[in-house]
Design an enzyme around this catalytic site. Structure first.
Site, short mmCIF file in Angstrom:
data_model
loop_
_atom_site.label_atom_id
_atom_site.label_comp_id
_atom_site.label_asym_id
_atom_site.label_seq_id
_atom_site.Cartn_x
_atom_site.Cartn_y
_atom_site.Cartn_z
N GLU A 1 -62.97 64.79 51.38
CA GLU A 1 -63.74 66.00 51.69
C GLU A 1 -65.24 65.79 51.49
O GLU A 1 -65.65 64.79 50.88
CB GLU A 1 -63.26 67.17 50.84
N LYS B 1 -70.82 75.53 53.12
CA LYS B 1 -69.51 75.13 52.59
C LYS B 1 -68.47 75.61 53.60
O LYS B 1 -68.39 76.80 53.89
CB LYS B 1 -69.34 75.84 51.24
N ASP C 1 -60.54 87.01 43.88
CA ASP C 1 -61.10 85.71 44.24
C ASP C 1 -60.02 84.62 44.16
O ASP C 1 -59.70 84.11 43.09
CB ASP C 1 -62.28 85.37 43.31
N SER D 1 -58.98 81.07 46.16
CA SER D 1 -59.48 80.10 47.13
C SER D 1 -58.58 80.01 48.37
O SER D 1 -57.35 80.02 48.26
CB SER D 1 -59.55 78.72 46.47
N ALA D 2 -59.23 79.88 49.52
CA ALA D 2 -58.49 79.69 50.77
C ALA D 2 -57.74 78.35 50.77
O ALA D 2 -56.85 78.14 51.60
CB ALA D 2 -59.46 79.73 51.95
N ASP D 3 -58.05 77.47 49.80
CA ASP D 3 -57.32 76.20 49.68
C ASP D 3 -55.82 76.47 49.53
O ASP D 3 -54.99 75.71 50.04
CB ASP D 3 -57.77 75.41 48.44
N LYS E 1 -59.28 72.80 37.73
CA LYS E 1 -60.10 73.05 36.54
C LYS E 1 -59.72 74.36 35.89
O LYS E 1 -59.36 75.31 36.58
CB LYS E 1 -61.55 73.20 36.97
N1 PSU Z 1 -63.14 72.07 42.43
C1 PSU Z 1 -63.76 71.00 41.90
N2 PSU Z 1 -64.72 70.37 42.61
C2 PSU Z 1 -65.07 70.77 43.85
C3 PSU Z 1 -64.39 71.90 44.41
C4 PSU Z 1 -63.45 72.50 43.66
O1 PSU Z 1 -63.45 70.63 40.78
O2 PSU Z 1 -65.96 70.18 44.48
C5 PSU Z 1 -64.71 72.33 45.80
C6 PSU Z 1 -63.61 71.84 46.77
O3 PSU Z 1 -64.22 71.53 48.01
C7 PSU Z 1 -62.72 73.06 46.91
C8 PSU Z 1 -63.75 74.16 46.87
O4 PSU Z 1 -61.99 73.08 48.11
O5 PSU Z 1 -64.68 73.75 45.89
C9 PSU Z 1 -63.12 75.49 46.53
O6 PSU Z 1 -64.07 76.48 46.72
P1 PSU Z 1 -63.62 78.01 46.72
O7 PSU Z 1 -63.18 78.28 45.32
O8 PSU Z 1 -64.85 78.77 47.12
O9 PSU Z 1 -62.53 78.12 47.72
MN MN Z 2 -63.56 82.13 46.13
#
Ligand code: PSU
Ligand code: MN
Length: 309
Positions: free
Chosen positions: A31, A92, A144, A146-148, A165
């Site tokens: 990524e 992002k 909140d 994540s879309a992941d 984390k």
């Molecule tokens: N967690 C980490 N390092 C990162 C990310 C998450 O320890 O760099 C990044 C990854 O790209 C992950 C994104 O997909 O943050 C998630 O962001 P959000 O919570 O806004 O979906």
């Molecule tokens: Mn988010």
């Protein structure tokens, strides 16, 4: 490949990557949010290049994914990695952002979700990162999430990470993934790792012990038509793990600062990562670099095993 012909309108696949995909040789996706938002300059460039090197040394072709001037790039040159890493403002790019970034011809750094989508389009099945996004602490109020996690639910890519984390609510993240049918495989461990530490206090669904076992599970899942990802949770090597108390305290203070600064939305994760690094005076960054390299080794081995399945 027939599939890629239609995709040529918006995707450029680096020639060595394209050739490897076509010949069913091992390829590992990487990524780019980790480069632009996950690590400071110049550690971000050094790490991105070293991680690619680790993948090569372990027998696979690396394909770092990003968007440059509205074109999706699958496989970046060193110059492109440097260009991206030095930019001040890169969007992002998660699922919702992709069409806008492409239409407006912007640059974009792909998150886990964004990278999974593109890897899948290109035909890459294994993806290495540091940590996945998840359900944030307090999500009961903020929603909140994540879309992941939704991407893991539906897109057929195996994601090698060091867990998540504890800036996140790991318990709720695992519950969410269970609901969505995403298998969590602990690589040579029964414990779900918490990125900087080897044990989050939660168990994984299944322990796996070698790359062949992982490749086999992935294959069976997709052959059965069960769409979606698989999480391979690979703990940070003991020698690079942080002390539990140090990281717990750092995370608590980072969250307090985030609330004070009224950070929300897509800024949350990058803000917390930067604060942690500041609070631990770089110790968290050093661990972060090591765990990504360790994941690259395992990811490459899985891709190699998969290619010979
Ligand atoms: N967690 C980490 N390092 C990162 C990310 C998450 O320890 O760099 C990044 C990854 O790209 C992950 C994104 O997909 O943050 C998630 O962001 P959000 O919570 O806004 O979906
Ligand atoms: Mn988010």
């Amino acid at each position: 490949m027939k599939k890629n012909i239609q995709l040529e309108n918006f995707i450029d696949i680096k020639s060595e990557v394209k050739e490897a995909i076509e010949k069913n040789k091992p390829v590992v996706a990487l990524e780019s949010t980790i480069i632009t938002h996950g690590m400071p300059y110049p550690a971000n460039i050094e790490t991105a290049i070293e991680v690619e090197e680790v993948i090569r040394q372990n027998g696979a072709i690396p394909a770092t994914i990003a968007i440059i001037d509205g074109r999706i790039k699958v496989g970046l040159s060193k110059e492109e990695i440097e260009y991206l890493a030095k930019l001040e403002h890169v969007v992002k790019a998660s699922r919702r952002d992709l069409p806008v970034i492409l239409a407006k011809k912007l640059h974009g750094a792909t998150t886990v979700a964004g990278t999974m989508i593109i890897a899948n389009m290109a035909g890459i099945k294994v993806f290495v990162t540091g940590g996945i996004g998840g359900v944030h602490r307090g999500a009961q109020e903020t929603m909140d999430i994540s879309a992941d996690l939704q991407e893991l639910a539906k897109t057929d890519v195996a994601v090698v990470c060091a867990g998540a984390k504890s800036i996140l609510d790991i318990g709720l993240t695992l519950e969410y993934l269970e609901t969505q049918g995403v298998p969590i495989l602990g690589y040579q461990t029964e414990r779900f790792p918490a990125f900087y530490t080897r044990d989050s206090g939660f168990a994984v669904d299944y322990q796996v012990n070698n790359p062949e076992e992982v490749a086999n599970i992935i294959d069976v899942k997709w052959e059965m038509g069960l769409h979606g990802g698989v999480v391979i949770a690979n703990p940070i090597p003991e020698a690079h793990a942080l002390e539990q108390k140090l990281i717990d305290q750092a995370i608590e203070s980072a969250i307090v600062e985030m609330e004070k600064s009224k950070i929300s939305g897509k800024e949350v994760t990058p803000f917390l990562l930067a604060k942690l690094e500041e609070i631990t005076v770089g110790k968290s960054l050093a661990s972060n670099i090591e765990l990504v390299k360790n994941n690259a080794e395992v990811g490459a081995a899985i891709a190699v095993a998969q290619a010979s399945c």
